[in-house]
Design a protein around this motif. Structure first.
Motif, short mmCIF file in Angstrom:
data_model
loop_
_atom_site.label_atom_id
_atom_site.label_comp_id
_atom_site.label_asym_id
_atom_site.label_seq_id
_atom_site.Cartn_x
_atom_site.Cartn_y
_atom_site.Cartn_z
N UNK A 305 27.52 -194.61 -23.02
CA UNK A 305 28.47 -193.72 -23.70
C UNK A 305 28.30 -193.93 -25.19
N UNK A 306 27.92 -192.87 -25.89
CA UNK A 306 27.75 -192.95 -27.34
C UNK A 306 28.50 -191.83 -28.02
N UNK A 307 28.99 -192.09 -29.23
CA UNK A 307 29.75 -191.09 -29.96
C UNK A 307 29.28 -191.02 -31.41
N UNK A 329 38.05 -204.05 -23.41
CA UNK A 329 36.85 -204.15 -22.57
C UNK A 329 36.15 -202.81 -22.44
N UNK A 330 36.93 -201.73 -22.37
CA UNK A 330 36.33 -200.39 -22.30
C UNK A 330 35.81 -199.96 -23.66
N UNK A 331 36.53 -200.27 -24.73
CA UNK A 331 36.06 -199.93 -26.08
C UNK A 331 34.72 -200.60 -26.38
N UNK A 332 34.50 -201.80 -25.82
CA UNK A 332 33.27 -202.53 -26.08
C UNK A 332 32.05 -201.82 -25.50
N UNK A 333 32.27 -200.90 -24.58
CA UNK A 333 31.15 -200.15 -23.99
C UNK A 333 30.69 -199.00 -24.89
N UNK A 334 31.50 -198.63 -25.85
CA UNK A 334 31.21 -197.46 -26.68
C UNK A 334 30.14 -197.77 -27.73
N UNK A 335 29.08 -196.97 -27.75
CA UNK A 335 28.04 -197.07 -28.76
C UNK A 335 28.37 -196.10 -29.89
#
Length: 384
Positions: A305-307, A329-335
């Motif tokens: 997941x990238x933004x 923990x979910x925010x850490x997945x964001x590129x």
């Protein structure tokens, strides 16, 4: 061999005899991985590649010999320090290649044709072949479907059922192992005993998996998205463009896209199918789209997941996501900002930087130059 299924299927339909060489194991550095294939027909025509050129000539000869003999052969190619002119891999690796002859009347032709047909249609299928073991098993092949059904025969000495319960147990065990690899889209070898239990010393089975192309969903019908669509297609993705604005989400603007969807991004994402290979690229760059979309995206078991956005936009976006209850923990997945720092400025250069990050995350790369010192930084892995 499933990587050249479309071309090989043409040979099957023409009734053409051929032999196919498949990389079944790799040690050290090698140009291509397990599953890479090269095929040679009775007239010497070649399709595919197993090494990028290092051993192609020798493999071509092996295919011709196997086609003449009608017997499969397993051959190892590696680097030779003693003989600089020996056939081998200049990169220093070792590859095992299985050469399978497929004559016009070969008993394995129907099995391989079924696997090739399914792969060329984009269906989920696994092809399992016995590469080592007792003579009565070597050369056997099963086609395993995504739903778990299978067909084919194990060994060239008769149907698996000809060996009674033992043959049935082995076939069921092979199908079970192949299905497990197919579920995750992996290709590799499995060691089984002759009674079907999972242990080395009996049969070595090579399983090739073929799944439909992974999905890339690009949210935001902007100029950068058009470049990313082209790059995604080059990498083999099934690319969808989604935007809530019909004036921008048009076929004229995205002719290479497989699918164009006019809908609110978060609503579309909630209703479409994704899996562990799916990559999500959020280029909307607008909080009213980004926040509800990422709130859903970061909960999904997708690969990436990238933004898009500046570092200031990234900080503001993260603040908004925390306010709506997205955990750390979910925010850490964001590129975000999306892509690797390549210094690019144009849409095409930005698309390359995004694609580079996706490859690094999916394959466990570092993103550092290959010419850098051997001490490598931590890999670009996605937090669990």
């Amino acid at each position: 061999m499933l990587d050249i299924a479309g071309e090989l299927m043409g040979w099957v339909e023409d009734g053409r005899p051929f032999a196919v060489a498949t990389v079944v194991a790799v040690g050290g550095s090698a140009p291509r991985g397990p599953g890479a294939a090269l095929a040679v027909d009775g007239e010497g025509t070649v399709i595919g590649s197993v090494s990028g050129g290092c051993v192609e000539g020798a493999v071509h000869e092996l295919c011709g010999q196997a086609l003449a003999d009608g017997e499969p052969v397993l051959e190892r190619f590696g680097y030779s320090d003693e003989d600089a002119f020996a056939v081998g891999l200049t990169c220093g690796g070792v590859i095992d290649i299985l050469v399978t002859p497929v004559g016009a009347r070969s008993p394995r032709r129907a099995t391989l044709a079924a696997a090739l047909r399914a792969a060329s249609r984009g269906e989920g299928v696994a092809l399992a072949r016995v590469v080592r073991g007792p003579a009565e098993w070597v050369g056997g092949a099963l086609v395993v479907r995504a739903e778990g059904t299978y067909e084919g025969r194990l060994g060239d000495r008769g149907e698996s059922g000809d060996r009674g319960d033992r043959g049935d147990r082995v076939a069921e065990a092979v199908a079970r192992e192949a299905r497990a690899l197919l579920d995750t889209g992996r290709t590799g070898t499995v060691e089984l005993s002759e009674d079907g239990s999972r242990c080395p010393g009996g049969l070595t089975v090579f399983v090739e998996s073929s799944l439909p192309p992974p999905r890339m969903i690009v949210f935001g019908a902007i100029d950068f998205a058009a470049a990313l669509v082209r790059t995604g297609k080059l990498l083999g993705y099934h690319v969808t463009v989604c935007d809530a604005r019909p004036v921008f989400a048009t076929r004229a603007r995205f002719p290479e896209a497989d699918e164009i969807v006019v809908d609110w991004p978060h609503r579309y994402l909630r209703g479409t199918e994704v899996d562990g290979r799916t990559v999500l690229c959020v280029l909307t760059h607008d909080a009213k789209f980004d926040v509800p979309l990422l709130q859903s995206a970061l909960r999904l078991p997708v690969a990436y997941v990238g933004a898009m956005g500046s570092r200031r936009t990234h900080l503001d976006r993260n603040r908004r996501l925390r306010e709506v209850g997205v955990p750390e923990a979910e925010l850490a997945r964001l590129r975000s900002p999306i892509g690797l720092d390549l210094g690019g400025r144009t849409p095409e250069e930005t698309a390359v930087s995004i694609a580079a990050e996706i490859i690094a995350v999916r394959r466990g790369g570092t993103g550092v130059p290959l010419s850098a010192p051997e001490s490598r930084p931590a890999r670009l892995t996605v937090p669990a």
